[in-house]
Design a protein around this motif. Structure first.
Motif, PDB file in Angstrom:
ATOM      1  N   ARG A  72       0.864  -1.175   0.000  1.00 46.50           N
ATOM      2  CA  ARG A  72       0.000   0.000   0.000  1.00 46.50           C
ATOM      3  C   ARG A  72       0.897   1.220   0.000  1.00 46.50           C
ATOM      4  O   ARG A  72       2.093   1.115   0.269  1.00 46.50           O
ATOM      5  CB  ARG A  72      -0.943  -0.020   1.191  1.00 46.50           C
ATOM      6  N   PRO A  73       0.335   2.394  -0.273  1.00 45.20           N
ATOM      7  CA  PRO A  73       1.180   3.591  -0.271  1.00 45.20           C
ATOM      8  C   PRO A  73       1.804   3.785   1.104  1.00 45.20           C
ATOM      9  O   PRO A  73       1.192   3.460   2.129  1.00 45.20           O
ATOM     10  CB  PRO A  73       0.206   4.725  -0.576  1.00 45.20           C
ATOM     11  N   PRO A  74       3.027   4.296   1.162  1.00 44.70           N
ATOM     12  CA  PRO A  74       3.666   4.498   2.463  1.00 44.70           C
ATOM     13  C   PRO A  74       2.889   5.493   3.315  1.00 44.70           C
ATOM     14  O   PRO A  74       2.316   6.450   2.799  1.00 44.70           O
ATOM     15  CB  PRO A  74       5.058   5.034   2.131  1.00 44.70           C
ATOM     16  N   ASP A 124       2.942  -8.876  10.264  1.00 42.26           N
ATOM     17  CA  ASP A 124       2.793  -9.945   9.279  1.00 42.26           C
ATOM     18  C   ASP A 124       3.515  -9.640   7.965  1.00 42.26           C
ATOM     19  O   ASP A 124       3.335 -10.344   6.975  1.00 42.26           O
ATOM     20  CB  ASP A 124       1.328 -10.297   9.052  1.00 42.26           C
ATOM     21  N   GLY A 125       4.354  -8.607   7.940  1.00 47.74           N
ATOM     22  CA  GLY A 125       5.240  -8.378   6.805  1.00 47.74           C
ATOM     23  C   GLY A 125       4.781  -7.386   5.760  1.00 47.74           C
ATOM     24  O   GLY A 125       5.372  -7.307   4.683  1.00 47.74           O
ATOM     25  N   LEU A 126       3.776  -6.583   6.046  1.00 54.58           N
ATOM     26  CA  LEU A 126       3.317  -5.558   5.106  1.00 54.58           C
ATOM     27  C   LEU A 126       4.068  -4.261   5.370  1.00 54.58           C
ATOM     28  O   LEU A 126       4.068  -3.756   6.496  1.00 54.58           O
ATOM     29  CB  LEU A 126       1.811  -5.330   5.271  1.00 54.58           C
ATOM     30  N   VAL A 127       4.711  -3.714   4.353  1.00 56.49           N
ATOM     31  CA  VAL A 127       5.481  -2.482   4.506  1.00 56.49           C
ATOM     32  C   VAL A 127       4.542  -1.313   4.797  1.00 56.49           C
ATOM     33  O   VAL A 127       3.586  -1.074   4.062  1.00 56.49           O
ATOM     34  CB  VAL A 127       6.315  -2.167   3.240  1.00 56.49           C
ATOM     35  N   LEU A 128       4.827  -0.589   5.865  1.00 53.14           N
ATOM     36  CA  LEU A 128       4.110   0.646   6.183  1.00 53.14           C
ATOM     37  C   LEU A 128       4.836   1.832   5.585  1.00 53.14           C
ATOM     38  O   LEU A 128       4.219   2.761   5.072  1.00 53.14           O
ATOM     39  CB  LEU A 128       3.987   0.808   7.697  1.00 53.14           C
ATOM     40  N   ALA A 129       6.175   1.802   5.654  1.00 50.12           N
ATOM     41  CA  ALA A 129       7.026   2.832   5.058  1.00 50.12           C
ATOM     42  C   ALA A 129       8.453   2.304   5.045  1.00 50.12           C
ATOM     43  O   ALA A 129       8.848   1.549   5.934  1.00 50.12           O
ATOM     44  CB  ALA A 129       6.953   4.132   5.851  1.00 50.12           C
ATOM     45  N   GLY A 130       9.204   2.699   4.041  1.00 51.81           N
ATOM     46  CA  GLY A 130      10.594   2.277   3.946  1.00 51.81           C
ATOM     47  C   GLY A 130      11.467   3.388   3.425  1.00 51.81           C
ATOM     48  O   GLY A 130      11.040   4.165   2.565  1.00 51.81           O
ATOM     49  N   ASP A 131      12.666   3.465   3.951  1.00 46.40           N
ATOM     50  CA  ASP A 131      13.666   4.434   3.513  1.00 46.40           C
ATOM     51  C   ASP A 131      14.970   3.649   3.431  1.00 46.40           C
ATOM     52  O   ASP A 131      15.692   3.532   4.417  1.00 46.40           O
ATOM     53  CB  ASP A 131      13.747   5.590   4.510  1.00 46.40           C
ATOM     54  N   THR A 132      15.216   3.061   2.264  1.00 46.14           N
ATOM     55  CA  THR A 132      16.363   2.167   2.107  1.00 46.14           C
ATOM     56  C   THR A 132      17.237   2.589   0.940  1.00 46.14           C
ATOM     57  O   THR A 132      16.812   3.349   0.069  1.00 46.14           O
ATOM     58  CB  THR A 132      15.897   0.720   1.879  1.00 46.14           C
ATOM     59  N   ALA A 133      18.443   2.068   0.936  1.00 46.68           N
ATOM     60  CA  ALA A 133      19.378   2.325  -0.148  1.00 46.68           C
ATOM     61  C   ALA A 133      18.912   1.600  -1.413  1.00 46.68           C
ATOM     62  O   ALA A 133      18.186   0.600  -1.330  1.00 46.68           O
ATOM     63  CB  ALA A 133      20.771   1.842   0.254  1.00 46.68           C
ATOM     64  N   PRO A 134      19.320   2.080  -2.577  1.00 47.29           N
ATOM     65  CA  PRO A 134      18.988   1.372  -3.817  1.00 47.29           C
ATOM     66  C   PRO A 134      19.470  -0.081  -3.733  1.00 47.29           C
ATOM     67  O   PRO A 134      20.542  -0.364  -3.195  1.00 47.29           O
ATOM     68  CB  PRO A 134      19.758   2.148  -4.893  1.00 47.29           C
ATOM     69  N   GLY A 135      18.651  -0.971  -4.232  1.00 44.04           N
ATOM     70  CA  GLY A 135      19.008  -2.386  -4.204  1.00 44.04           C
ATOM     71  C   GLY A 135      18.491  -3.132  -2.987  1.00 44.04           C
ATOM     72  O   GLY A 135      18.532  -4.354  -2.947  1.00 44.04           O
TER      73      GLY A 135
END
Length: 151
Positions: A5-7, A34-45
């Motif tokens: 879903r959208p962050p 249960d593993g659903l992304v709420l928001a992420g700020d990660t490096a490329p890759g």
């Protein structure tokens, strides 16, 4: 696999503030248990969806290990690899915060900042779940969860 879903903009802002305070972080993902992304700020890759899914699996084992050894409810998990750290923290009753850090990170500061951010994210997510419960839950969200303080 669950649909993404959208962050959540408030959760994403918390992740970005945390990364600004801890420059040795290379990624941050807030996810449901249960593993659903709420928001992420990660490096490329680095795929936030993959991190969230693996976090859910690790959480299941961690919760069982803490329970089987009488250590109480899950609070955090720290993995040290040759190239850095992966740390997961309870974030309220229905979310977790997973951080990726360089090997030079000050682990004490990592814990301090992550616990604070996890608490804020937990408040945001739990508040949202009370007003808009996820499908399959009651009007106040899940009835029990391993990351809840009382469990």
């Amino acid at each position: 696999m669950q649909q993404s879903r959208p962050p959540d903009p408030e959760v994403l802002e918390e992740l970005r503030r945390l990364r600004a305070r801890l420059p040795s972080l290379t990624g941050a993902v807030a996810a449901s248990v249960d593993g659903l992304v709420l928001a992420g700020d990660t490096a490329p890759g680095v795929e936030p969806e993959g991190v969230a899914a693996l976090t859910a699996a690790a959480l299941g084992v961690s919760v069982r290990l803490a329970d089987a050894t009488g250590q109480g409810a899950f609070r955090e998990l720290l993995v040290r690899g040759a190239e850095g750290y992966v740390a997961t923290y309870a974030a309220g009753g229905s979310a977790v915060l997973t951080l990726l850090a360089e090997p030079r990170v000050n682990v004490g500061r990592l814990h301090l900042e992550a616990r604070r951010t996890g608490a804020r994210i937990g408040e945001l997510v739990d508040r949202t779940n009370r007003t808009h419960p996820p499908p399959g839950t009651g009007p106040t969200g899940p009835t029990t969860h391993p990351a809840e303080p009382g469990n």
